[in-house]
Every structure is written in C-alpha cells, then in structure tokens.
Scaffold this motif. Structure first.
Motif, PDB file in Angstrom:
ATOM      1  N   UNK A 298     -28.996  21.604 -80.910  1.00  0.00           N
ATOM      2  CA  UNK A 298     -28.696  20.812 -79.709  1.00  0.00           C
ATOM      3  C   UNK A 298     -27.753  21.604 -78.820  1.00  0.00           C
ATOM      4  N   UNK A 299     -28.107  21.714 -77.550  1.00  0.00           N
ATOM      5  CA  UNK A 299     -27.222  22.357 -76.576  1.00  0.00           C
ATOM      6  C   UNK A 299     -27.218  21.507 -75.320  1.00  0.00           C
ATOM      7  N   UNK A 300     -26.097  21.529 -74.614  1.00  0.00           N
ATOM      8  CA  UNK A 300     -26.073  20.856 -73.315  1.00  0.00           C
ATOM      9  C   UNK A 300     -26.736  21.765 -72.286  1.00  0.00           C
ATOM     10  N   UNK A 301     -27.121  21.189 -71.162  1.00  0.00           N
ATOM     11  CA  UNK A 301     -27.712  21.976 -70.076  1.00  0.00           C
ATOM     12  C   UNK A 301     -26.650  22.857 -69.412  1.00  0.00           C
ATOM     13  N   UNK A 302     -25.382  22.661 -69.829  1.00  0.00           N
ATOM     14  CA  UNK A 302     -24.270  23.520 -69.414  1.00  0.00           C
ATOM     15  C   UNK A 302     -23.447  23.726 -70.682  1.00  0.00           C
ATOM     16  N   UNK A 303     -22.201  24.141 -70.584  1.00  0.00           N
ATOM     17  CA  UNK A 303     -21.418  24.387 -71.805  1.00  0.00           C
ATOM     18  C   UNK A 303     -20.062  23.696 -71.708  1.00  0.00           C
ATOM     19  N   UNK A 304     -19.564  23.206 -72.853  1.00  0.00           N
ATOM     20  CA  UNK A 304     -18.182  22.702 -72.886  1.00  0.00           C
ATOM     21  C   UNK A 304     -17.484  23.208 -74.138  1.00  0.00           C
ATOM     22  N   UNK A 305     -16.195  23.137 -74.111  1.00  0.00           N
ATOM     23  CA  UNK A 305     -15.382  23.491 -75.276  1.00  0.00           C
ATOM     24  C   UNK A 305     -14.078  22.699 -75.201  1.00  0.00           C
ATOM     25  N   UNK A 306     -13.636  22.114 -76.338  1.00  0.00           N
ATOM     26  CA  UNK A 306     -12.291  21.507 -76.398  1.00  0.00           C
ATOM     27  C   UNK A 306     -11.476  22.411 -77.302  1.00  0.00           C
ATOM     28  N   UNK A 307     -10.207  22.509 -77.042  1.00  0.00           N
ATOM     29  CA  UNK A 307      -9.379  23.395 -77.869  1.00  0.00           C
ATOM     30  C   UNK A 307      -9.395  24.795 -77.286  1.00  0.00           C
ATOM     31  N   UNK A 308      -8.629  25.669 -77.919  1.00  0.00           N
ATOM     32  CA  UNK A 308      -8.438  27.010 -77.360  1.00  0.00           C
ATOM     33  C   UNK A 308      -9.505  27.985 -77.832  1.00  0.00           C
ATOM     34  N   UNK A 309      -9.442  29.189 -77.281  1.00  0.00           N
ATOM     35  CA  UNK A 309     -10.367  30.237 -77.673  1.00  0.00           C
ATOM     36  C   UNK A 309     -11.230  30.693 -76.513  1.00  0.00           C
ATOM     37  N   UNK A 310     -11.874  31.858 -76.664  1.00  0.00           N
ATOM     38  CA  UNK A 310     -12.643  32.445 -75.568  1.00  0.00           C
ATOM     39  C   UNK A 310     -13.835  31.577 -75.153  1.00  0.00           C
ATOM     40  N   UNK A 311     -14.135  31.610 -73.870  1.00  0.00           N
ATOM     41  CA  UNK A 311     -15.226  30.806 -73.300  1.00  0.00           C
ATOM     42  C   UNK A 311     -15.685  31.534 -72.032  1.00  0.00           C
TER      43      UNK A 311
END
Ligand code: IMO
Ligand code: MG
Length: 457
Positions: A298-311
């Motif tokens: 499963x992937x979103x049509x865009x990207x999200x991230x909660x918390x730290x780290x490279x993006x």
C-alpha cells in the motif's frame, strides 16, 4: 492417493481457552484459498486501515504480526470513524476472526481500552479475537524509558517515537528478559520476572534519567488483573492459523508501520523496532513462507512521514503546511503533524523489491484532485550522479536530491468515481506512470475514506 495426517489443536492452559481438538485431515481438504500479506510501502500511514477493511470482506481471519499500539489504522464506516492500534481491522466486520500474533508487543492497558472502545460501538470481540501466548508484553517501564529516552536526546538525535514503549519492549525480547503473555499464566513466574525487571528498570531510570521508581507490587497487582481479562483470548495462534490454512480459510496479514520503518530494511536508526516487511508475517505468526500466496503493498498517491529521519521528496515547509491542512495529514496515534511530500518511486520500488510485492494499492488519489501540476520522484542525485537504487543508510539518503518528472494534474474531483474508465485521463496517466516506475501493477485505488470509495481493477 489419500494420505491421512494428524494436526494438533492449540495448546491449552489453566487460563487459556481450549482450542479445537486434534483432527484427521486428508490432503484433498487443503482446498486452496488465498493467504495474503498486506504491507506499507513507505514510512507508515499509507492508508493500510482502509485497504485492509476493504480486502477483509473476503477474508476469514485477519492477523497482526508485528508492532504494537504504535500503529494507527483508520477505518470509516458510514459516519463512524474507528482508529485501531492493536486489534486487526477485520474486527469491524462481525463475521471475521482476528489474531494478534507472537511477533507483536502488547500493552494490556491499550488492548483493554480498545476492546472497551469497540464494545461501546456494539462490537463484541469475544470468541473472535485470539492472542498468541508467545507475544511479548509492554510494561509501564517500557513506556517511560521510551519517553524519557527521547526527551533527553538532543533535538537532532530524537527518533520521534510514538512513546508507546515499542523499542524498550523489543529490546527486552532480544535480550531474553521480556515478559510474555504465557507468563501471565503462572503467577509465580510472573512475579519473579517482574521483580527482577522492575529493579533493573528502576536502576536505569534513576541513574540515567533521574526518573521516579516504579512500585513492583503495584505493577504485579495490575498485571495479574490483566491476566484474568486477557486469559480467555490466549491460544497457540501459530497452530490455529496453520489449521485454518489447511481448512482452506482465507487469511489476510495486516502489516503495520511501513517498509522504510523496518528495523533492518528501513532508514535506521529512524525506524521502529520490529521488522515490518513481509518476512515478518511468517516469523510473527508462525506460518511458513510456502503458505503465502500473494503480497500487496500500500502506498499513498504522495508520501508522508511522522517522526524524524531523511525524506528526500518532502515539501518545503510553507507549501507543506498548506498541503497538510488540505489533506488532513495528522497522526492517528499521536496527533502529530505528518511531514508531506511528492510520490517517491525510488522508495516504493525498493519496497516492491524487499517485500516481493505482487500488486499495489494506491491510496488517497483524491487528495491530489486540486493540484495543477504533480511531481513524481524518478531518481536521486548523489554527489552529482543519478543513482539507480535507494540507499537505506539514513546519512546517505539525507544527502540524496530527488530527480522529478512533472505531470499535469487532472484538476477535477475523483471521490465519487468507482471505475477505472470514469477516472480523468490525466489521473489514469499518473497511475500508469506510477505503476511503470515501481514495476508493479496497481490493482486497487482509493479515492476517499469510505469503504465504497474504492476502485478495484
Ligand atoms: P501505522 O501502522 C507512521 C514511526 C514513529 C517514529 C518511528 C519509531 O499507522 O502505519 P516507535 O514508536 O515505533 O518506536 O517509533 O516509527 N511510526 C509510525 N509512523 N505510522 C505508524 O504506524 C508508525 N508507527 C511508528 O513516528 O518515527
Ligand atoms: Mg497510521
């Protein structure tokens, strides 16, 4: 030739519910229904809850196999929104059975709260929720060590955990001093293990974090009460699931978190403390890999991230804030604002590889409805060169610059659409390009939070 063979039923104990007795099977009875694993293809929050709910209509049993109450799986049924942290999403369908496997870490307080929340909506879990006797317990000191550990790190060194005690509980499991569900069964063992662990936790909390000590007697009382409440749900879930597969039952494994949060394959150390990829479903449920038929990412049509780290594809902050408000991207577990960015084909292609994903579910397509121009990350530039693969070393990934391809947006609402042919041509082009870039078919498209807002190809 028909060869009979014997399969034993789940083990039983004083506190534990008896499973079915031993049975005689014939090989012909192993009529094949699908055993599927669903995993997140990015940094979590991909929309797994909605897709699991959609797919569980066909399933008999839905299984959580890793993680704990750090997950937040959101399902919208009619006007009611449910957020599940620990119990599989399948519980929302009254004819489904749910399993919490041995690879999970269970906070009994969170579990009881969730059972109560479901009860308040008229959803009864009794007789259709089973918990592995080998799952590990999250203790109050795990949650405190998780929180104070984060607080006392330098800002830039924080992982941004959910504070649910996940890391410290898995650390105890690996160090072979964890307390398991089965230990609730023997008060003597429970008391002895708890006393030893609490003494150690208190020494750590005092020496390193100057935090208040835990009262062992109080925790023992609390956990003995939990033991009585949890007892009826506990069985040998590995035997239960293998029997079910022999019986031709349809099984759906519900991954939590996402591939890039996997402790081995993710952007370490900015990861969770479990394996979140498909191999973990076998380990975390006691089911062999030869029994798995299909893997869905499963992937979103865009990207999200909660918390730290490279993006790498993260939106610049002002635009990001606007997009987040428009998309309603706030954490289901902690309420934290999610970082948002463009679809990253490098990330999803990597997820396809490490999970052996057969097909993709693309979630929240409708969120992009009003954008004039869309970007897809098709590669990374590192030290001036375009590199072909995602480096999962956090320091290297942090230095990668996305290479984008632009596409025109469709600029029309899609939330009401239920078939591929009704989708705007530009939306279909976007999905087809995603499929091409990640080298996988897109089979499910979600255009809204409701069950029926789904396009199945
Ligand atoms: P679902 O199942 C998104 C992130 C935390 C943090 C890191 C480590 O809803 O997709 P932890 O508490 O696990 O030690 O935190 O992992 N994280 C998630 N991010 N969705 C989740 O679950 C997550 N579970 C943990 O934000 O960066
Ligand atoms: Mg979530």
């Amino acid at each position: 030739m028909t060869r009979p063979f014997v399969v034993c039923g789940p083990g039983t104990g004083l506190l534990f519910k008896a499973g079915p007795a031993s049975r005689v099977y014939t090989r012909e009875m192993e009529a094949k229904m699908a055993v599927r694993i669903l995993v997140g293809a990015a940094w979590g929050d991909e929309g797994k809850g909605k897709i699991v709910d959609f797919l569980s209509e066909q399933a008999d049993i839905v299984v959580r196999f890793q993680g704990g109450a750090n997950a937040g799986h959101t399902v919208q049924i009619g006007e009611q929104e449910y957020i599940l942290h620990l119990i599989p999403v399948g519980i929302l369908r009254p004819d489904k059975t749910c399993v919490i496997g041995n690879g999970t870490v269970i906070d009994p307080e969170a579990l009881m709260e969730e059972i109560e929340m479901l009860g308040s909506h008229g959803i009864d879990v009794e007789g259709r929720l089973f918990i592995s006797h080998n799952a590990h317990l999250i203790m109050p000191y795990h949650k405190l060590i998780d929180r104070v550990g984060e607080e006392q790190r330098q800002e830039e060194e924080r992982i941004g955990t959910t504070g649910r005690g996940i890391g410290p509980a898995y650390a105890d499991k690996a160090a072979r001093k964890g307390i398991r569900i089965v230990d609730l069964h023997d008060h003597g063992v429970l008391k002895e293990k708890l006393q030893r662990n609490i003494e150690e936790a208190n020494r750590i909390l005092d020496a390193i974090y100057q935090a208040e000590a835990f009262d062992a007697d109080r925790i023992i009382e609390e956990y003995l009460a939990f033991a009585r409440q949890i007892g009826p749900y506990v069985i040998n879930t590995s035997e239960y699931l293998n029997d079910a597969i022999d019986d031709g039952k349809e099984i759906l494994f519900e991954g939590s978190q996402g591939t890039l949060l996997d402790v081995d394959h993710g952007t370490y150390p900015y990861v969770t403390s479990s394996n979140t990829t498909t191999g973990a479903a076998c380990m975390g449920a006691g089911v062999g890999p030869t029994r798995i038929d299909e893997v869905i990412g499963v992937a979103k049509a865009y990207t999200t991230r909660v918390g730290n780290g490279p993006f790498p594809t993260e939106f610049p902050s002002r635009w990001g804030d606007e997009f987040r408000r428009m998309a309603g991207e706030f954490g289901a577990t902690t309420g934290r604002p999610r970082r948002c960015g463009w679809f990253d084909a490098m990330v999803v292609r990597y997820a396809v590889m490490v999970n052996g994903i057969d097909s993709l579910a693309l979630a929240r397509l409708d969120t992009l409805d009003s954008l004039q121009t869309l970007r897809l990350c098709v590669g990374y530039r590192l030290n001036g060169d375009v590199i072909p693969h995602l480096p999962n070393d956090a320091n290297v990934l942090a230095r990668c610059e996305p290479v984008y391809e632009e596409m025109e947006g469709w600029d029309r609402p899609t939330g009401h659409i239920r078939t591929w042919s009704e989708l705007p041509v530009k939306a279909r082009a976007y999905i087809e390009r995603v499929a091409e870039l990640v080298k996988t078919d897109v089979k499910i498209i979600s255009v809204g939070s409701h069950r029926d807002a789904t396009i199945f190809l």
